[in-house]
Design an enzyme around this catalytic site. Structure first.
Site, PDB file in Angstrom:
ATOM      1  N   LYS A   4     -54.363  12.964   9.590  1.00 27.75           N
ATOM      2  CA  LYS A   4     -54.805  11.653  10.064  1.00 27.75           C
ATOM      3  C   LYS A   4     -54.484  11.522  11.545  1.00 27.75           C
ATOM      4  CE  LYS A   4     -53.087   7.634  10.480  1.00 27.75           C
ATOM      5  NZ  LYS A   4     -53.778   7.236  11.705  1.00 27.75           N
ATOM      6  N   GLU A  16     -41.377  14.214  15.456  1.00 26.99           N
ATOM      7  CA  GLU A  16     -41.376  14.364  16.919  1.00 26.99           C
ATOM      8  C   GLU A  16     -41.634  12.985  17.504  1.00 26.99           C
ATOM      9  OE1 GLU A  16     -40.651  17.074  18.520  1.00 26.99           O
ATOM     10  OE2 GLU A  16     -40.739  18.509  16.872  1.00 26.99           O
ATOM     11  N   CYS A  41     -44.942  11.873  25.928  1.00 26.19           N
ATOM     12  CA  CYS A  41     -43.572  11.640  25.461  1.00 26.19           C
ATOM     13  C   CYS A  41     -42.545  12.268  26.401  1.00 26.19           C
ATOM     14  CB  CYS A  41     -43.397  12.192  24.052  1.00 26.19           C
ATOM     15  SG  CYS A  41     -43.850  13.931  23.939  1.00 26.19           S
ATOM     16  N   GLU A  82     -38.551   2.800  25.688  1.00 26.42           N
ATOM     17  CA  GLU A  82     -39.684   3.650  26.073  1.00 26.42           C
ATOM     18  C   GLU A  82     -40.848   2.753  26.487  1.00 26.42           C
ATOM     19  OE1 GLU A  82     -41.944   5.823  23.026  1.00 26.42           O
ATOM     20  OE2 GLU A  82     -41.836   7.597  24.305  1.00 26.42           O
TER      21      GLU A  82
HETATM   22  P1  NAD Z   1     -47.310   5.425  16.352  1.00 27.04           P
HETATM   23  O1  NAD Z   1     -46.015   5.707  15.728  1.00 27.04           O
HETATM   24  O2  NAD Z   1     -47.769   4.033  16.484  1.00 27.04           O
HETATM   25  O3  NAD Z   1     -48.480   6.189  15.566  1.00 27.04           O
HETATM   26  C1  NAD Z   1     -48.468   7.589  15.358  1.00 27.04           C
HETATM   27  C2  NAD Z   1     -49.340   7.899  14.158  1.00 27.04           C
HETATM   28  O4  NAD Z   1     -48.720   7.353  12.991  1.00 27.04           O
HETATM   29  C3  NAD Z   1     -50.734   7.277  14.220  1.00 27.04           C
HETATM   30  O5  NAD Z   1     -51.667   8.160  13.648  1.00 27.04           O
HETATM   31  C4  NAD Z   1     -50.578   6.032  13.361  1.00 27.04           C
HETATM   32  O6  NAD Z   1     -51.776   5.568  12.803  1.00 27.04           O
HETATM   33  C5  NAD Z   1     -49.633   6.551  12.276  1.00 27.04           C
HETATM   34  N1  NAD Z   1     -48.878   5.525  11.561  1.00 27.04           N
HETATM   35  C6  NAD Z   1     -48.503   4.296  11.971  1.00 27.04           C
HETATM   36  N2  NAD Z   1     -47.825   3.652  10.999  1.00 27.04           N
HETATM   37  C7  NAD Z   1     -47.757   4.488   9.949  1.00 27.04           C
HETATM   38  C8  NAD Z   1     -47.173   4.406   8.653  1.00 27.04           C
HETATM   39  N3  NAD Z   1     -46.534   3.310   8.239  1.00 27.04           N
HETATM   40  N4  NAD Z   1     -47.276   5.463   7.825  1.00 27.04           N
HETATM   41  C9  NAD Z   1     -47.904   6.591   8.231  1.00 27.04           C
HETATM   42  N5  NAD Z   1     -48.485   6.727   9.443  1.00 27.04           N
HETATM   43  C10 NAD Z   1     -48.409   5.687  10.300  1.00 27.04           C
HETATM   44  O7  NAD Z   1     -47.275   6.159  17.757  1.00 27.04           O
HETATM   45  P2  NAD Z   1     -48.397   6.118  18.886  1.00 27.04           P
HETATM   46  O8  NAD Z   1     -48.334   4.802  19.557  1.00 27.04           O
HETATM   47  O9  NAD Z   1     -49.693   6.610  18.337  1.00 27.04           O
HETATM   48  O10 NAD Z   1     -47.889   7.261  19.886  1.00 27.04           O
HETATM   49  C11 NAD Z   1     -46.988   7.046  20.908  1.00 27.04           C
HETATM   50  C12 NAD Z   1     -45.607   7.490  20.516  1.00 27.04           C
HETATM   51  O11 NAD Z   1     -45.623   8.871  20.145  1.00 27.04           O
HETATM   52  C13 NAD Z   1     -44.609   7.399  21.655  1.00 27.04           C
HETATM   53  O12 NAD Z   1     -43.403   6.887  21.167  1.00 27.04           O
HETATM   54  C14 NAD Z   1     -44.436   8.841  22.096  1.00 27.04           C
HETATM   55  O13 NAD Z   1     -43.226   9.113  22.740  1.00 27.04           O
HETATM   56  C15 NAD Z   1     -44.558   9.562  20.806  1.00 27.04           C
HETATM   57  N6  NAD Z   1     -44.895  10.968  21.002  1.00 27.04           N
HETATM   58  C16 NAD Z   1     -43.929  11.920  20.761  1.00 27.04           C
HETATM   59  C17 NAD Z   1     -44.222  13.254  20.994  1.00 27.04           C
HETATM   60  C18 NAD Z   1     -43.194  14.334  20.763  1.00 27.04           C
HETATM   61  O14 NAD Z   1     -43.577  15.495  20.684  1.00 27.04           O
HETATM   62  N7  NAD Z   1     -41.922  14.011  20.653  1.00 27.04           N
HETATM   63  C19 NAD Z   1     -45.492  13.622  21.442  1.00 27.04           C
HETATM   64  C20 NAD Z   1     -46.434  12.621  21.661  1.00 27.04           C
HETATM   65  C21 NAD Z   1     -46.135  11.287  21.443  1.00 27.04           C
END
Ligand code: NAD
Length: 482
Positions: free
Chosen positions: A172, A247, A281, A385
């Site tokens: 997803k 991650e 990130c 963040e």
């Molecule tokens: P998010 O947590 O809002 O969403 C990430 C994914 O999880 C999306 O596909 C979302 O639809 C899904 N999701 C949301 N709620 C869920 C639930 N209850 N159950 C299952 N899936 C769910 O994050 P975002 O806003 O899309 O991305 C930004 C974040 O990602 C930032 O915090 C960034 O630092 C982090 N990030 C980390 C890395 C890494 O490698 N450490 C890399 C890229 C981004």
């Protein structure tokens, strides 16, 4: 207008419900994205489950050939994918063309090669008249959930090792950036990947993501996203034996010592601050500069930040595009507004400089590269963040002091150190509580090296061996031979 479909068992299916997805540089709807429900997720999981036995039992060589074929076909459509990624996410097309899509291609090539060499299946020991050996067994159906900031790059960084290891997957992508994942399905079909090995369902986290995470036939979840979502997923997990890889977010520090080679430092530190609009990130968001060079540092930093061209992602001269959404734009703005209330000084960018945008971008979500000083270490600007083009730059006196201050964070993803002294680099690198330290560089990734975060930046590691370890379990086989 594009209308995406779910990809289940090698076929495309209309969904029962749809969401709208915006082009963030214009604010206009450009794609209809399925908002898949439990039934649709169920079908995807069943398809992956049915495909598992056959896929996990073909040879690593054969799996490797499929990955190579996917890479080749994806590479042929690089330009088309780069344009779609830029339109969907807001990043400059030049960045998608140079980094995002080539890396997605490389993710498949890399694991096509790793899988031929890296599964340690033959640890033999003769003891007590027995021969013992291990097998690496793919775990089963993997749930792969990815964020919006590097859409195809991060999704394929999960798909490639999972299927290389012999798992089948239900993926997803973020509901905000689903288009290139949909295009990838066409590539998978063209590569004749067996039906059901990769299934992609689109939708929101609360609905589609939640149904994947909670599914009893999905024994492992690889998740990249925010720390808040990860803790929600963990709290909601009813299955004690599910395997998770997380991650997560970061609040990454750069430490610039007075002996740093500033000529080398500046081009890199500007990128680490503002690449992909600060929506990586690993972007730097706290910059500690030794007090002897603080004034000199900030005046050059301001000059360079003001030279960054913000605007139409399609323009080849654009360095910084649009933030992902109105909601995220408001969040980033709120930190800039807060800085004014708590005595911060905006050095450049939003609030002090004028943003000039071309007519077609007037309704997009653009923010200038912004730098702020005079902020306390415990303020939200230094602790939370922001995930946008906003850095805080503060002075420090001594090595001991800066280590403490850099470690004063709930996050522990990465850091960079800038110094010409090899002793300083090794001492500080050892003392920082982060998963990756870059010294005199940033974001150079050898994919063989483990990648991941400490503290609230995640658990588990990704990388050649680490990703394959995650998607497999070791089985011990003991045979009486005497
Ligand atoms: P998010 O947590 O809002 O969403 C990430 C994914 O999880 C999306 O596909 C979302 O639809 C899904 N999701 C949301 N709620 C869920 C639930 N209850 N159950 C299952 N899936 C769910 O994050 P975002 O806003 O899309 O991305 C930004 C974040 O990602 C930032 O915090 C960034 O630092 C982090 N990030 C980390 C890395 C890494 O490698 N450490 C890399 C890229 C981004």
């Amino acid at each position: 207008m594009l209308t995406l479909k779910n990809f289940i068992n090698g076929e495309f299916y209309d969904a029962e419900d749809y969401l709208e997805s915006e082009n963030p540089s214009t604010g206009k709807i450009w794609a209809q994205v399925p908002n898949s429900n439990e039934r649709e997720v169920n079908e995807a999981v069943n398809s992956a489950k049915n495909a598992f036995h056959k896929w996990s039992n073909i040879s690593a060589q054969e799996r490797s050939r499929y990955l190579m074929k996917i890479a080749e076909l994806l590479e042929k459509r690089l330009e088309e994918f780069a344009i779609a990624e830029s339109t969907d996410q807001g990043k400059p097309v030049s960045l998608a063309r140079a980094v995002d899509i080539p890396r997605a291609v490389y993710n498949f090539r890399f694991f096509a090669s790793v899988i031929l060499h890296n599964l340690e299946d033959s640890v033999f020991q003769e003891e007590f008249g027995t021969l013992n050996y291990t097998q690496s067994c793919p775990v089963g159906v993997a749930g792969l959930i990815s964020p919006w900031n590097l859409p195809l790059y991060l999704l394929t960084w999960k798909i490639a090792p999972a299927i290389a290891a012999g798992c089948t997957v239900v993926c997803k992508p973020s509901e905000m950036t689903s288009v290139t994942a949909f295009m990838l399905c066409e590539v998978l079909k063209q590569a004749e990947l067996p039906d059901g090995v990769v299934n992609i369902v689109f939708g929101t986290g609360n609905r589609t993501g939640n149904a994947i995470v909670k599914h009893r036939d999905v024994p492992l979840i690889s998740f990249t996203g925010s720390t808040v979502t990860a803790s929600r997923i963990r709290e909601g997990s009813t299955d004690l034996c599910k395997k998770f890889s997380f991650e997560l977010g970061g609040k990454n520090a750069a430490i610039v010592f007075k002996d740093a080679n500033l000529e080398n430092c500046f081009p890199v530190i500007m990128k680490s601050s503002y690449a992909n609009q600060g929506e990586i990130c690993l972007c730097t968001s706290r910059i500690y500069v030794q007090e002897e060079i603080f004034e000199q540092f900030i005046s050059k930093y301001i000059e360079l930040a003001r030279n960054i061209k913000v605007g139409d992602p399609e323009d080849p001269n654009t360095n910084m595009g649009a933030l992902i959404s109105r909601q995220h734009y408001n969040k980033v703005k709120s930190y800039i507004d807060l800085s004014k209330k708590i005595g911060g000084k905006i050095l450049c960018g939003d609030g002090v400089d004028e943003l000039k945008l071309p007519e077609n971008c007037k309704d997009g979500y653009f923010i200038l590269p912004t730098a702020i000083t005079n902020v306390a270490d415990d303020s939200p600007l230094m602790q939370e963040e922001i995930f946008g083009p906003v850095t805080c730059i503060v002075p420090f006196k001594t090595e001991e002091e800066v280590i403490k201050r850099a470690n004063n964070s709930d996050y522990g993803l990465c850091a960079s150190i800038w110094s010409e002294n090899v002793g300083t680099i090794h001492r500080v690198a050892k003392a920082l509580n982060v998963g990756t330290v870059w010294a005199n560089c940033w974001l150079i990734r050898n994919l063989n090296m483990p990648f991941g975060g400490m503290k609230e930046s995640g658990t588990g590691r990704e990388g050649a061996k680490q990703s394959l370890d995650f998607f497999t379990e070791k089985k011990t086989i003991c045979v009486k031979i005497k």
